[in-house]
Scaffold this motif. Sequence first.
Motif, short mmCIF file in Angstrom:
data_model
loop_
_atom_site.label_atom_id
_atom_site.label_comp_id
_atom_site.label_asym_id
_atom_site.label_seq_id
_atom_site.Cartn_x
_atom_site.Cartn_y
_atom_site.Cartn_z
N THR A 1 -27.55 -34.39 -38.05
CA THR A 1 -28.47 -33.32 -38.40
C THR A 1 -28.69 -32.44 -37.18
O THR A 1 -28.25 -32.74 -36.07
CB THR A 1 -29.80 -33.89 -38.90
OG1 THR A 1 -30.42 -34.64 -37.83
CG2 THR A 1 -29.58 -34.81 -40.10
N THR B 1 -28.44 -27.80 -40.48
CA THR B 1 -29.14 -26.72 -41.18
C THR B 1 -29.52 -25.58 -40.24
O THR B 1 -29.69 -24.45 -40.70
CB THR B 1 -30.39 -27.26 -41.87
OG1 THR B 1 -31.24 -27.89 -40.89
CG2 THR B 1 -30.02 -28.27 -42.95
N ASP C 1 -24.80 -27.09 -43.94
CA ASP C 1 -25.83 -26.42 -44.74
C ASP C 1 -26.58 -25.41 -43.88
O ASP C 1 -27.81 -25.26 -44.00
CB ASP C 1 -26.82 -27.45 -45.32
CG ASP C 1 -26.14 -28.39 -46.30
OD1 ASP C 1 -25.19 -27.94 -46.96
OD2 ASP C 1 -26.56 -29.56 -46.40
#
Length: 788
Positions: free
Chosen positions: A675, A708, A740
């Motif tokens: 992440t 993200t 993403d």
Amino acid sequence: MSRIPQTARAKTPTPTPLKSRAAPSPVPARARTKSATGRSTPSKSAVKDDSPPAVPTLSVKEAIALKRAEAKKAQERALNASLNDLSSLEDAIPSISGAVVEEEDALGRWSVRETIERGRSSGVVNLTARSLPCIPSALFEIHLGITPDPLKSVPNEPKLPPSDTAPARRGGKRDNPAWFEAQDLTTLKVWSNDIAEIQHEISMFGSLKVLDLHKNQITSLPKTFGDLTRLTTLDLSHNSLTSLPSNIFTFPELSVLNISHNHFTSLPCNAPFVSSSGKKQNSSSGSFFGPVIARSFIPLPKLVSLDASHNKIAAEAIDPEIPTALVKINLSFNPLGNSAAFMKNLSRLSNLQELRMEQADIGDESFLEDINSSSKPSFPRLRILDLGETRVTTDTIKAAVQNFQPQREVSFDLTTENPPEGVILVLVGKKVVREAWEIEAERKAKAPAAAAGTSGSTSASTAKRPVSKAEIVKEAWEIEAEQGLLTEGGRRRARAAALAAEAKEKEKAALSTSSPAPSLANSQYYTRATNALALPASTPPSKAISHGRAFSFNPSSSAFTGSPSPNDFAVPLPSAPLAEIAAQPFALTLRVLTLNNRRADRSFTLPASYGSALLPNLEELDLEGCNFADNVSVARIHSSPEGSSPNRSSEPLVPLLASLFPSLRILNLSYNTLTSACLTTDTLSALILEAPHRKGLKQLILRGNKLTELDGFQGLAEMFKGNRDVPGWKLDELDLRDNDIGRLPAELGMLPLDVFLVDGNAFRVPPRRIWEREGTKGLLSWLRGRME
């Protein structure tokens, strides 16, 4: 003279009554005379003109209506005339026109004429299953511009209806090809018809390569048939032929010949080469000015497949000069008789692989003579010999095969698969087709019985045992039934249990200190020339207690890169077994480490103590598809001999990699679960920038993760504000595809990258065309332009 215009009434001519609406006859032109007084006003005292009055012209609608009425009247007159003379019941059927109307095809195919016309542009004509009594004359008329002579079997050939003339398209182009666009006919398929005779003009199709005439009623072929020397495939099966034109055996390009299901009694392959003078010619022509027809010196030099089954051919009637390039020969269902001489001729064929003579009325006498009489090996490439349902016995053919091929194995088991290399499949007697797994199961079932028999003969104690107390040898299916492996579910459960047991054993071997470190210096994993180590992929352990609805105990085929070898079971189970790798002799010189798709145990193993770097010279690390998260489990193994359990802890992945491998230049973390939280500015600086104890990263691949935001990279980019060069920056390739990411910061345009990949993300600005057209430089330039 007065210039006052006349009234409309004075200009209106006197109406003349019309007798008919038909167009008037042409009126002779009047001689134009020059008036002496010029233009004068018409008056009643003027001289009356003797010419007939002008008939007013019809409008377009009136002309169309008139033509329709005349056509309708003509049709009614023809119908009344035909109904007045009814000499028979057939005459009572009104026939409006004499045109031939073809019935609509049930399969939705084009009409025969349209198929022939379309063949001009493609060179292929397929007239299969059309109930044709002969090859249509329209084929010769459209493709050659000639009308063939009528056939004796079809004196009155049914006429084909004319094709619908399609209107010209825009620009004057039509669907039919022009004369300069037409192609020569190369493929003609007219099988499954009622053809009994072939026109001799067939020889004019000099470019014909494929001719299919099977399933007809052909009794003979014209002599000119032998002029189709460009044929490569000829199918004459399922007809009533008794002989072939001798020139067929001189075709230089023919590779497939099928004459099965006919009435042939011989194969005179050498007939066209036998003459009174004994000379052989490779060409012939019909006349001095005619085209030269190229022929071969030997019978069918390129023939690969010959199917002459279901005929009346005897072995003595087959010419000794057999085509030398044959690979497959089928002479089944022929009364061959004694074939000893014929088998000797076949043994010289160096390319022959399949020889089928099922129900060919041959016996052991055909194989009793020594076939291997010459110095060259007989049947060097033979793989299938079909003698099914003949008088040949197994012992005779086995001895004959071992005589001319002693180094090859003979198999009598007919399967649905081709025999492997080095094995000759011989079929004798009645055919019983079995699957390959059935034969393998039978062999495995016979193996224990043979072993028990050999051991019983050598042991005196077993010899004294009564026969009734001997061990019962079970079939393979009985053993599987006892183990519950007859069903697919039972086999899946057995495989899952075996995998779980293997996983536990591997984990114990990896974490045990008493067991020696497995040898990874095998050439299967380690390449000495490039100092590269690649460990095999692994799968996560199966769940024994419960599993999700979509989980299957059957291991996927993608779990391993290829078929696993026995050496793979010695490889440690953790995804990154760095403790075991560091114990290898090549650890100090290792440059490339590949650990792709190792997901069975997502953890690192490290020695309890090591120097400043674990692998000091490692330059490329590939951890693709390991499902690593931001934090990874680390097991530190002690070197003490007591075998104490390793210390486990959870540590951040990216800082751990930066500290373990100071010489790292290429890092691939694709398809993990990282992440944006683990990619802070400080973490990336420690990983990417060059330092006194670190060389600096050149390529960073983060494709297919869960990023993200790019705040960490934005912080690195701000270091370039006002500075063209940042000390220690070596990165020139950054791959962020398939994440993403919802926003691409404009500050990234200051990064000096040669390759910047951002496909497959969620952001819409900048648009895709920016990097698709202009590449990385265009994308970075666009981002710099968006900065405030």
